[in-house]
Design a protein around this motif. Structure first.
Motif, PDB file in Angstrom:
ATOM      1  N   ILE A  48       0.838  -1.207   0.000  1.00 19.88           N
ATOM      2  CA  ILE A  48       0.000   0.000   0.000  1.00 19.88           C
ATOM      3  C   ILE A  48       0.869   1.251   0.000  1.00 19.88           C
ATOM      4  O   ILE A  48       0.618   2.194  -0.759  1.00 19.88           O
ATOM      5  CB  ILE A  48      -0.977  -0.021   1.195  1.00 19.88           C
ATOM      6  CG1 ILE A  48      -2.023  -1.131   0.999  1.00 19.88           C
ATOM      7  CG2 ILE A  48      -1.653   1.334   1.371  1.00 19.88           C
ATOM      8  CD1 ILE A  48      -2.829  -1.458   2.241  1.00 19.88           C
ATOM      9  N   LEU A  61      -6.822   2.969   4.497  1.00 20.56           N
ATOM     10  CA  LEU A  61      -5.873   1.895   4.204  1.00 20.56           C
ATOM     11  C   LEU A  61      -4.671   1.897   5.141  1.00 20.56           C
ATOM     12  O   LEU A  61      -3.764   1.081   5.000  1.00 20.56           O
ATOM     13  CB  LEU A  61      -5.384   2.021   2.752  1.00 20.56           C
ATOM     14  CG  LEU A  61      -6.445   1.993   1.667  1.00 20.56           C
ATOM     15  CD1 LEU A  61      -5.809   2.172   0.300  1.00 20.56           C
ATOM     16  CD2 LEU A  61      -7.269   0.726   1.723  1.00 20.56           C
ATOM     17  N   PRO A  78     -11.861  -2.593   1.542  1.00 22.85           N
ATOM     18  CA  PRO A  78     -11.206  -1.789   0.500  1.00 22.85           C
ATOM     19  C   PRO A  78      -9.848  -2.359   0.073  1.00 22.85           C
ATOM     20  O   PRO A  78      -9.484  -2.284  -1.099  1.00 22.85           O
ATOM     21  CB  PRO A  78     -11.024  -0.410   1.143  1.00 22.85           C
ATOM     22  CG  PRO A  78     -11.961  -0.364   2.280  1.00 22.85           C
ATOM     23  CD  PRO A  78     -12.151  -1.776   2.734  1.00 22.85           C
ATOM     24  N   VAL A  79      -9.125  -2.953   1.006  1.00 22.78           N
ATOM     25  CA  VAL A  79      -7.831  -3.556   0.680  1.00 22.78           C
ATOM     26  C   VAL A  79      -8.052  -4.786  -0.201  1.00 22.78           C
ATOM     27  O   VAL A  79      -7.374  -4.970  -1.220  1.00 22.78           O
ATOM     28  CB  VAL A  79      -7.037  -3.927   1.952  1.00 22.78           C
ATOM     29  CG1 VAL A  79      -5.749  -4.662   1.610  1.00 22.78           C
ATOM     30  CG2 VAL A  79      -6.740  -2.690   2.780  1.00 22.78           C
ATOM     31  N   SER A  81     -10.579  -5.356  -2.167  1.00 27.38           N
ATOM     32  CA  SER A  81     -11.010  -4.879  -3.488  1.00 27.38           C
ATOM     33  C   SER A  81      -9.831  -4.427  -4.334  1.00 27.38           C
ATOM     34  O   SER A  81      -9.758  -4.724  -5.526  1.00 27.38           O
ATOM     35  CB  SER A  81     -11.994  -3.716  -3.350  1.00 27.38           C
ATOM     36  OG  SER A  81     -13.178  -4.153  -2.750  1.00 27.38           O
ATOM     37  N   LEU A  82      -8.899  -3.695  -3.710  1.00 28.97           N
ATOM     38  CA  LEU A  82      -7.720  -3.226  -4.448  1.00 28.97           C
ATOM     39  C   LEU A  82      -6.818  -4.382  -4.871  1.00 28.97           C
ATOM     40  O   LEU A  82      -6.208  -4.335  -5.936  1.00 28.97           O
ATOM     41  CB  LEU A  82      -6.942  -2.213  -3.605  1.00 28.97           C
ATOM     42  CG  LEU A  82      -7.610  -0.858  -3.416  1.00 28.97           C
ATOM     43  CD1 LEU A  82      -6.873  -0.037  -2.361  1.00 28.97           C
ATOM     44  CD2 LEU A  82      -7.680  -0.103  -4.730  1.00 28.97           C
ATOM     45  N   SER A  85      -8.715  -6.232  -7.789  1.00 29.07           N
ATOM     46  CA  SER A  85      -8.749  -5.438  -9.021  1.00 29.07           C
ATOM     47  C   SER A  85      -7.350  -5.238  -9.610  1.00 29.07           C
ATOM     48  O   SER A  85      -7.234  -4.729 -10.726  1.00 29.07           O
ATOM     49  CB  SER A  85      -9.367  -4.066  -8.749  1.00 29.07           C
ATOM     50  OG  SER A  85      -8.466  -3.246  -8.017  1.00 29.07           O
ATOM     51  N   GLU A  87      -5.227  -3.076  -8.711  1.00 21.08           N
ATOM     52  CA  GLU A  87      -4.811  -1.673  -8.681  1.00 21.08           C
ATOM     53  C   GLU A  87      -3.533  -1.471  -7.872  1.00 21.08           C
ATOM     54  O   GLU A  87      -2.626  -0.754  -8.300  1.00 21.08           O
ATOM     55  CB  GLU A  87      -5.918  -0.774  -8.131  1.00 21.08           C
ATOM     56  CG  GLU A  87      -5.533   0.688  -8.184  1.00 21.08           C
ATOM     57  CD  GLU A  87      -6.610   1.631  -7.726  1.00 21.08           C
ATOM     58  OE1 GLU A  87      -6.260   2.785  -7.418  1.00 21.08           O
ATOM     59  OE2 GLU A  87      -7.782   1.243  -7.654  1.00 21.08           O
ATOM     60  N   LEU A  88      -3.447  -2.098  -6.710  1.00 23.78           N
ATOM     61  CA  LEU A  88      -2.229  -1.953  -5.900  1.00 23.78           C
ATOM     62  C   LEU A  88      -1.009  -2.492  -6.640  1.00 23.78           C
ATOM     63  O   LEU A  88       0.058  -1.873  -6.642  1.00 23.78           O
ATOM     64  CB  LEU A  88      -2.373  -2.682  -4.561  1.00 23.78           C
ATOM     65  CG  LEU A  88      -3.311  -2.063  -3.537  1.00 23.78           C
ATOM     66  CD1 LEU A  88      -3.425  -2.969  -2.319  1.00 23.78           C
ATOM     67  CD2 LEU A  88      -2.845  -0.685  -3.126  1.00 23.78           C
ATOM     68  N   ARG A  91      -0.063  -0.089  -9.614  1.00 26.87           N
ATOM     69  CA  ARG A  91       0.587   1.144  -9.137  1.00 26.87           C
ATOM     70  C   ARG A  91       2.006   0.860  -8.670  1.00 26.87           C
ATOM     71  O   ARG A  91       2.954   1.520  -9.070  1.00 26.87           O
ATOM     72  CB  ARG A  91      -0.207   1.755  -7.973  1.00 26.87           C
ATOM     73  CG  ARG A  91      -1.468   2.456  -8.377  1.00 26.87           C
ATOM     74  CD  ARG A  91      -2.237   2.839  -7.092  1.00 26.87           C
ATOM     75  NE  ARG A  91      -3.275   3.777  -7.375  1.00 26.87           N
ATOM     76  CZ  ARG A  91      -3.282   5.043  -6.948  1.00 26.87           C
ATOM     77  NH1 ARG A  91      -2.311   5.500  -6.203  1.00 26.87           N
ATOM     78  NH2 ARG A  91      -4.263   5.856  -7.258  1.00 26.87           N
TER      79      ARG A  91
END
Length: 156
Positions: A48, A61, A78-79, A81-82, A85, A87-88, A91
């Protein structure tokens, strides 16, 4: 409640110095230490911070875990989900792999392929980790931790 202290001008530095407080976490004996939780917490916190920048981590987060009404600890939605997906990973992977802006990393497969191009094949117990593994719900933390490890190793 703290007692009232009358301060003279010369004492300001002493008072400032004495107000420093350090929070020391509770030290648990090895018998009560949860190594799995510590490994997951450390790995998620690193990922993160890498994805958002250590100074820009969203408040929700900050700590990847929450406790439910039965005092059971879970990874925050939320963690999850990231992670699901990608996304983490995208990035963090873009920063670590210095991915071209014209060719951004999108999705689990892109991360896995980018690591493979560097000669790193993401394996968990001698089995290649796939996008399917990283998209399963409930989340398979072993696959995610393996991917985190490869990103971490590539960074260092």
């Amino acid at each position: 409640m703290q007692p009232r202290v009358d301060v003279k001008m010369g004492d300001a530095a002493e008072i400032k110095e004495s107000k420093r407080m350090f929070i020391v976490p509770t030290i648990k004996s090895v018998d009560h230490y949860d190594f799995t939780r510590a490994k997951i917490s450390c790995s998620l916190t690193w990922l993160i911070a890498k994805a958002f920048g250590s100074d820009c981590v969203p408040v929700e987060l900050d700590d990847p875990f929450y406790r439910d009404q039965y005092d059971q600890e879970h990874v925050k939605p939320p963690v999850v989900s990231l992670l699901l997906s990608a996304e983490l990973y995208c990035r963090a992977g873009s920063l670590i792999l210095r991915s071209d802006a014209a060719k951004p990393l999108l999705g689990h497969n892109a991360i896995i392929q980018a690591l493979a191009q560097k000669g790193l094949y993401v394996t968990d117990q001698e089995r290649l980790v796939t996008e399917r593994d990283l998209c399963k719900t409930p989340i398979q933390m072993a696959s995610d931790l393996t991917l985190h490890l490869y990103l971490f190793l590539l960074q260092n």
